[in-house]
Each structure stands twice: as structure tokens, then as C-alpha cells.
Design a protein around this motif. Structure first.
Motif, PDB file in Angstrom:
ATOM      1  N   THR A  54      -5.744  -1.343  -4.914  1.00  0.00           N
ATOM      2  CA  THR A  54      -6.966  -0.544  -4.815  1.00  0.00           C
ATOM      3  C   THR A  54      -7.548  -0.726  -3.418  1.00  0.00           C
ATOM      4  N   PRO A  55      -8.486   0.130  -3.005  1.00  0.00           N
ATOM      5  CA  PRO A  55      -9.123  -0.093  -1.700  1.00  0.00           C
ATOM      6  C   PRO A  55      -9.746  -1.488  -1.593  1.00  0.00           C
ATOM      7  N   GLU A  56     -10.359  -1.963  -2.672  1.00  0.00           N
ATOM      8  CA  GLU A  56     -10.962  -3.291  -2.638  1.00  0.00           C
ATOM      9  C   GLU A  56      -9.902  -4.389  -2.557  1.00  0.00           C
ATOM     10  N   GLN A 102     -10.823   5.050   5.228  1.00  0.00           N
ATOM     11  CA  GLN A 102     -10.035   6.280   5.302  1.00  0.00           C
ATOM     12  C   GLN A 102      -8.746   6.197   4.491  1.00  0.00           C
ATOM     13  N   ASP A 103      -8.199   4.987   4.373  1.00  0.00           N
ATOM     14  CA  ASP A 103      -6.947   4.800   3.640  1.00  0.00           C
ATOM     15  C   ASP A 103      -6.820   3.318   3.311  1.00  0.00           C
ATOM     16  N   TRP A 104      -5.776   2.956   2.605  1.00  0.00           N
ATOM     17  CA  TRP A 104      -5.512   1.559   2.320  1.00  0.00           C
ATOM     18  C   TRP A 104      -4.018   1.356   2.140  1.00  0.00           C
ATOM     19  N   CYS A 105      -3.547   0.158   2.505  1.00  0.00           N
ATOM     20  CA  CYS A 105      -2.124  -0.163   2.421  1.00  0.00           C
ATOM     21  C   CYS A 105      -1.827  -0.713   1.028  1.00  0.00           C
ATOM     22  N   HIS A 106      -0.918  -0.057   0.331  1.00  0.00           N
ATOM     23  CA  HIS A 106      -0.508  -0.548  -0.976  1.00  0.00           C
ATOM     24  C   HIS A 106       0.874  -0.012  -1.289  1.00  0.00           C
ATOM     25  N   PHE A 107       1.492  -0.598  -2.297  1.00  0.00           N
ATOM     26  CA  PHE A 107       2.855  -0.256  -2.659  1.00  0.00           C
ATOM     27  C   PHE A 107       2.937  -0.102  -4.171  1.00  0.00           C
ATOM     28  N   SER A 108       4.133   0.204  -4.674  1.00  0.00           N
ATOM     29  CA  SER A 108       4.277   0.501  -6.096  1.00  0.00           C
ATOM     30  C   SER A 108       5.530  -0.166  -6.637  1.00  0.00           C
ATOM     31  N   SER A 161       9.951  -1.206  10.982  1.00  0.00           N
ATOM     32  CA  SER A 161       8.876  -0.352  10.479  1.00  0.00           C
ATOM     33  C   SER A 161       8.908  -0.427   8.964  1.00  0.00           C
ATOM     34  N   ARG A 162       7.787  -0.072   8.324  1.00  0.00           N
ATOM     35  CA  ARG A 162       7.685  -0.127   6.868  1.00  0.00           C
ATOM     36  C   ARG A 162       7.262   1.243   6.347  1.00  0.00           C
ATOM     37  N   ILE A 163       7.938   1.721   5.298  1.00  0.00           N
ATOM     38  CA  ILE A 163       7.565   2.986   4.668  1.00  0.00           C
ATOM     39  C   ILE A 163       6.302   2.755   3.850  1.00  0.00           C
ATOM     40  N   THR A 164       5.222   3.433   4.205  1.00  0.00           N
ATOM     41  CA  THR A 164       3.918   3.150   3.602  1.00  0.00           C
ATOM     42  C   THR A 164       3.499   4.145   2.528  1.00  0.00           C
TER      43      THR A 164
END
Length: 333
Positions: A196-198, A233-239, A278-281
Motif C-alpha cells: 500500500t502507499p503507507e 504520486q506513486d509507490w513501489c510494490h510488487f505482487s 534494472s527492476r520491472i516495477t
């Protein structure tokens, strides 16, 4: 790296199978709803979230499969950056029923000393029960200790320290104390929070703290510089894809055989690693004859988008098979 991930995940799901026997469905649902508010909310606490056996059983059914897959994915990032390294000892801070410990066991082979610390005695008791059902000697021999997670915490030194889905439960002061102690005690530190953004902001702050403590980022970031994402504006996260048992579907109220767990993480070490170029975001976008990849690259390049077409030959084939969170370009086999 350990090749037994599917077996470990299946064993964990099987071990979870009998947890809710005898627990009234309404009680399990009420416990799950309260846990959702705690784990996805923003209210820190100075007391254990898991209060009794019914809470712990509901938590394990609701969270363990997803937490296991998220932590395992984060550990894969570290393992890829340090392919010759294997932890000989592991401390899991706020480990609850032990999902991260199962994930570590699924990632690396070899003997390890494992210590799980949590402030909820019912969680530790059930975690030990579940571990006893594993075929892993490491899990069965793990040391489950009660400890207050927060300011004043003291950790045994270890090759690997994990802190998963814990920072959001803590006050800012306690959070900084836990990260500082993890940085002191661990040769490698892996922190995971909800995607999440937090959750991302907590990971971003902890990342800065780990760097200030002298550790270097191994994953997911390709560098130790300032995160190029503009806050707000955005946040780094993965799935991570989670296979759901019938029990899991019943507790979660869903019908699909799977779900996607979103998470944010950072892995940092005191030893040399080889971070991704590089990392696919984001999830790759496949179009006719091309693939669009959103990337976080070396320091100074910021966030970029790569267009890979059929003219790129084997790289195009790799792009079509690429997944969110992977390094780019792919390492040579």
C-alpha cells in the motif's frame, strides 16, 4: 537456492488445514475482520494484535499463505543478488506463527539456526505446532521466544534478520528502534510490508535508515541512491500469486483458487551483492509485436519505460515471459 518451494507451500497449506476445527464461523469471521483493520490500517499499537488461540487460528488461515509467498518473493530478490550466499542463522522479528521462517526454509538449503521472536505467546505456540508438522529439521528445531517488539529490543546476531508485516503495527519510535537493531544484528536484513502507499513509505524510511547504518541495498532497488518515486504520486510494490485452499477461500470469503498479494520490501546487506541492473516495477504490457516494461534503473536514470519489439529477437521472447518484480535484462543462464 532451494528447489522445494512448491512442496514447502503445500506442506504449509496442509498444516493449516485443521486450525479452525471447532471454531465457530462467526467467531473466525469477526477475528479476521479485526485483523484486516490492524494489518491494512494505519493505527500503531503497543500491544500484541493476536490475543488468543481463536485470533491466532484466524490469522494463520487468513494471512500465512499470503505472507509466505510475499516473503519468499522478497527473499528471492536477495538470493538472486547474492547467489553464492546462504544464511547459517536466521532471526524472525515479530514472526507470529512463522510464515517468514517457512519462506526462508523454502529459499535456501543447508543447516540454519532459526529464532522466531514475537510478543504473542498464542502465536508462538501455534507456530511451533505448525513447524512440528513440517519435514524440515530446521523448522522443527526452531527456537520460539516471547519478546516485546519495539523500543529496547535486543536481537541475537544472525546472518539474516527478517521483519515482515510488523513495522505498520509499531509507533514511529518503536519502528526506528526495531530497524536499527535489525541493522546492528544482521549481516542481511529483509523488511516486508503490505503493498500500500503507507506500507511503501514505511519501507522507504527503513531503507534510508539501513543505508545510514552502513548496509547496501541488494534488492529490489538497483542502487543505494534516493528513491526516484515522487511521494504521493506513486509507490513501489510488487505482487505474489497465492494458491488458496478451500479453507482459505472460506475464511477470505472468495471463490477464486488464487489471489495476488501486493507487498513492498527492501533487502540490504553488509556483504557485497550484485543488484539488478534494472527492476520491472509494473506488470509488463504485452501489445501486438511489442512489450512495454516500466523500469527502475541505475542511480540517476530514474524511472523509464522500455519498448521491446520483435526486432530485439531473444530479448523480445524474454520480455514476453518477464514478470513484475524481475530484474531486466534477464541474467544469462
Amino acid at each position: 537456492m532451494n528447489a522445494s518451494v512448491p512442496t514447502t507451500a503445500e506442506t504449509l497449506r496442509s498444516a493449516l488445514g485443521g486450525l479452525l476445527d471447532g471454531l465457530p464461523p462467526k467467531q473466525a469471521t469477526a477475528a479476521v475482520e479485526r485483523l484486516i483493520a490492524n494489518y491494512r490500517g494505519t493505527t500503531p499499537t503497543n500491544a500484541p494484535v493476536l490475543r488468543d488461540r481463536s485470533d491466532v487460528a484466524a490469522y494463520a488461515a487468513y494471512r500465512m499463505p499470503a505472507t509466505f509467498e510475499a516473503v519468499r518473493s522478497a527473499l528471492d530478490g536477495l538470493a538472486e543478488a547474492a547467489p553464492q550466499w546462504t544464511p547459517g542463522s536466521h532471526v524472525d522479528v515479530g514472526g507470529g506463527t512463522g510464515a517468514a521462517t517457512w519462506a526462508v526454509d523454502a529459499t535456501w538449503d543447508g543447516p540454519r539456526e532459526t529464532t522466531v521472536l514475537d510478543w504473542a505467546e498464542p502465536a508462538l505456540a501455534l507456530g511451533k505446532e505448525l513447524a512440528a508438522l513440517s519435514s524440515s529439521e530446521v523448522l522443527r528445531a526452531a527456537d520460539w521466544r516471547r519478546a516485546v517488539i519495539g523500543s529496547g529490543i535486543t536481537l541475537p546476531e544472525a546472518d539474516l534478520v527478517t521483519v515482515s508485516y510488523v513495522l505498520g503495527e509499531l509507533t514511529p519510535q518503536a519502528r526506528r528502534a526495531v530497524v536499527a537493531e535489525a541493522a546492528r544484528a544482521g549481516q542481511a536484513v529483509v523488511l516486508i510490508e503490505p503493498g500500500t502507499p503507507e506500507g511503501y513509505l514505511r519501507i522507504r524510511e527503513a531503507r534510508d535508515q539501513l543505508i545510514e547504518a552502513g548496509l547496501r541495498v541488494a534488492a529490489p532497488c538497483p542502487h543505494d541512491g534516493t528513491c526516484p518515486i515522487e511521494v504521493g504520486q506513486d509507490w513501489c510494490h510488487f505482487s505474489a500469486r497465492v494458491s488458496r485452499s478451500s479453507l482459505h477461500r472460506q475464511i477470505k470469503g472468495g471463490s477464486l483458487p488464487y489471489e495476488d498479494e501486493k507487498f513492498s520490501y527492501v533487502a540490504a546487506t553488509r556483504f557485497p551483492t550484485e543488484p539488478a541492473a534494472s527492476r520491472i516495477t509494473r506488470r509488463p504490457q504485452i501489445r501486438k509485436g511489442l512489450v512495454l516494461l516500466d523500469l527502475c534503473g541505475p542511480e540517476g536514470t530514474g524511472l523509464t519505460r522500455a519498448t521491446v519489439t520483435k526486432r530485439h529477437g531473444d530479448l523480445y521472447k524474454a520480455a514476453r515471459d518477464a514478470e513484475w518484480g524481475q530484474e531486466w535484462p534477464p541474467s544469462a543462464p
